[in-house]
Design a protein around this motif. Structure first.
Motif, mmCIF file in Angstrom:
data_model
loop_
_atom_site.group_PDB
_atom_site.id
_atom_site.type_symbol
_atom_site.label_atom_id
_atom_site.label_comp_id
_atom_site.label_asym_id
_atom_site.label_seq_id
_atom_site.Cartn_x
_atom_site.Cartn_y
_atom_site.Cartn_z
ATOM 1 N N GLU A 131 17.535 -15.563 -4.775
ATOM 2 C CA GLU A 131 17.150 -16.340 -3.602
ATOM 3 C C GLU A 131 16.579 -17.694 -4.000
ATOM 4 O OE1 GLU A 131 14.737 -14.311 -0.763
ATOM 5 O OE2 GLU A 131 16.151 -12.631 -0.667
ATOM 6 N N ALA A 132 15.731 -17.674 -5.042
ATOM 7 C CA ALA A 132 15.111 -18.921 -5.485
ATOM 8 C C ALA A 132 16.175 -19.890 -6.002
ATOM 9 C CB ALA A 132 14.081 -18.638 -6.571
ATOM 10 N N TYR A 133 17.183 -19.345 -6.702
ATOM 11 C CA TYR A 133 18.243 -20.196 -7.235
ATOM 12 C C TYR A 133 19.038 -20.825 -6.098
ATOM 13 C CZ TYR A 133 22.395 -21.622 -9.800
ATOM 14 O OH TYR A 133 23.428 -22.339 -10.309
ATOM 15 N N LYS B 31 10.015 -21.752 5.087
ATOM 16 C CA LYS B 31 11.106 -22.193 4.209
ATOM 17 C C LYS B 31 11.593 -23.566 4.622
ATOM 18 C CE LYS B 31 13.298 -17.992 2.673
ATOM 19 N NZ LYS B 31 14.347 -17.016 2.988
ATOM 20 N N TRP C 200 14.728 -11.771 -6.025
ATOM 21 C CA TRP C 200 14.052 -13.031 -5.681
ATOM 22 C C TRP C 200 14.554 -14.198 -6.517
ATOM 23 C CZ3 TRP C 200 11.218 -16.003 -9.012
ATOM 24 C CH2 TRP C 200 10.769 -15.417 -10.185
#
Lengths: 269, 294
Positions: free
Chosen positions: B137-139, B35, B134
């Protein structure tokens, strides 16, 4: 207006534990924002000033060590600078906090090290010493050869030569970069209470309170600009003080060579 | 991971660690390093683009645009970057939701800010309340990237603005003498030559960017700092097969070493790039190279 005076009385020194015990919980006024965040600035100034004052001496020592020909002095200085400049301050804070926490279980002498006023100050002191050490080292290398030869011609040597010729010239050359480092150090003090060190009884720094308001009101557009306002004031104050010092350091130069220090704020951190 | 890991309490030290360091949560810890690298890989070019736009705006002849560019640089430079991170993450989120609210629910009459709440209509929520984990999380990661790019874009703008002014005047005057327009001079003469002046600043910026990545933790991303705190904390036999005392110090020591290695490698690579770029330039560095070769 009078209610605002009351607020200042209640919360003006809240960050060092004087005044009202409970923080405001709802219906926050602009006055409360300004007072509490301003009160938190006490910690930023405390950390910044003490770390700068103490770090200055270690930085000079480290710079001399790095420029020394003796590997017993040079190697440790080089490693010290490398470790503190090569890793994030945020991680250094975390590591130091947990390190002191482990020491605390060994001996109660280490109790105060786990609180921010001492533990974080030590980290900031070492960190700024490493950054300024590198700046001073660079300046030390650019001290004009002629200055040193002139000192030799006057019969100055050893400590006297360092104290009266090399050191002032080094400071003079390093000063603009050192000013920049000071500004960044004050910015870095905002990390303290976000990195493990607990804000005991909600006594935090300016960013701690700004974050408190933003969390409570879910409105970042009031507390953070206030914080920015305070920090811009602080930056201007630093620039002014260091500018005065710069004038003092350059007072022997002819008027037109005494260029005004230009703050093209470089990135050093 | 290994076949003998079924009952860790019976294992000797070496095998115990081989099981401990390869269990499920540790795999997530190792993934979080990706990440960080991903954030760097995306943020660096985006911030550079922002910086380029900022520098172009700052030297624009149209005064308001110039003020905008200079203001952008000055404000971000004068305030602690961490304050900007905390500010932009909420501010951007609210801006996106507010825009979607205006588009999707035009006939919504109630105010958005009610007391201590920020309420938009359910269709305008970002991400939608119904979307899977997800997406959330992606946002969050997306917001973090924009925040980093905005802050470091200002730093990059500062560097590029300086580099543009460092290109020798004579080069630009020659271009004018050849009858190039302002635009042609900019793209054909100024931009190709400015990089060698910008590189010291930009490599410094890259180092600062690397050292800012742990701040992801403050933006609510499950990054390496998050996992180091999680995994290092005291574990009792009731909740885990691998009980251990407080090891957070060692986890953070590991992160410290990771960052030291990362910055050291970057330093070496950037030195090489600098040597390449200086080659044949009309600067002191280029002159020194020429003399060394001769």
């Amino acid at each position: 207006m009078s209610s605002c005076l009351q607020t200042i009385q209640d919360y003006g020194l809240r960050s060092i534990g004087i005044g009202e015990r409970l923080l405001p919980r709802s219906d926050f006024t602009l006055c409360e924002h300004f007072t509490l965040i301003g009160s938190g600035m006490i910690w930023n100034i405390y950390f910044g000033v003490l770390a700068l004052l103490t770090g200055f001496f270690l930085a000079t020592a480290v710079a001399l060590g790095k420029a020394s020909r003796n590997p017993l002095l040079r190697k440790p200085s080089e490693w010290f600078i490398f470790v503190f400049r090569g890793s994030p301050l945020f991680i250094q804070f975390f590591f130091a906090y947990f390190f002191f926490l482990n020491l605390k279980s060994v001996h109660p002498f280490f109790d105060p090290f786990t609180s921010a006023w001492l533990g974080a100050l030590i980290v900031l002191f070492l960190n700024t010493a490493a950054y300024s050490g590198e700046i001073f080292y660079g300046a030390l290398l650019s001290v004009p050869k002629g200055d040193i030869e002139a000192a030799d011609a006057y019969g100055l040597s050893g400590w006297a030569r360092f104290r009266r010729i090399i050191w002032p010239t080094m400071l003079r050359l390093a000063w603009p970069a050192y000013t920049n480092e000071a500004i960044f150090l004050f910015h870095a003090t905002t990390l303290v209470f976000f990195s493990g060190f607990p804000a005991w009884q909600q006594r935090g720094d300016a960013l701690y309170y700004a974050n408190y308001f933003a969390d409570k009101t879910f409105n970042p557009f009031v507390p953070y600009p206030i914080l920015a306002f305070y920090f811009i004031l602080l930056t201007l104050a630093i620039v002014f003080l260091f500018g005065q010092m710069n004038r003092y350091l350059n007072r022997h130069l002819p008027q037109e060579r005494r260029k005004r220090m230009t703050f093209r704020l470089n990135l050093l951190r | 991971m290994f076949s003998y890991c079924s009952d860790p309490s019976t294992l000797d030290t070496f095998r115990w660690f081989s099981c401990y360091l390869t269990n499920g949560v540790h795999m997530q810890f190792y993934l979080s390093f990706l990440k960080v690298l991903g954030l760097l890989a995306i943020t660096a070019p985006v911030a550079l683009a922002f910086g380029f736009l900022g520098a172009m705006a700052a030297r624009a002849r149209f005064a308001p645009l110039g003020w905008l560019g200079r203001g952008y640089i000055a404000v971000v430079r004068g305030v602690p970057d961490i304050a900007f991170f905390l500010f932009f993450v909420i501010a951007l989120d609210q801006m996106f939701e507010w825009l979607r609210h205006k588009i999707k629910c035009p006939d919504w009459t109630e105010p958005i800010r009610r007391g201590n709440d920020f309420l938009v209509c359910p269709q305008a929520k970002l991400p939608l309340g119904t979307s899977p984990e997800w997406v959330h999380e992606a946002y969050a990661f997306f917001l973090a990237i924009i925040t980093f790019a905005l802050v470091f874009g200002a730093f990059a703008a500062n560097v590029l603005f300086g580099a543009m002014r460092a290109v020798p005047r004579a080069q630009l005057e020659t271009a004018e003498a050849y009858g190039m327009t302002r635009r042609q001079t900019f793209w054909r003469i100024l931009v190709p030559q400015m990089w060698v002046y910008a590189l010291p600043g930009l490599s410094n910026l890259w180092m600062v960017l690397i050292k800012a990545t742990p701040l992801l933790f403050l933006l609510g991303i499950e990054d390496i700092v998050y996992w180091a705190r999680e995994l290092g904390g005291t574990k009792t036999p009731r909740f885990t097969d691998f009980p251990h005392p407080d090891w957070r110090m060692w986890y953070f020591l590991f992160l410290l070493v990771f960052y030291l290695a990362f910055t050291r490698v970057s330093e070496i690579v950037l030195d090489r790039v600098m040597r390449r770029l200086t080659h044949g330039q009309a600067t002191m560095g280029g002159e020194a190279q020429r003399k060394a070769a001769a």
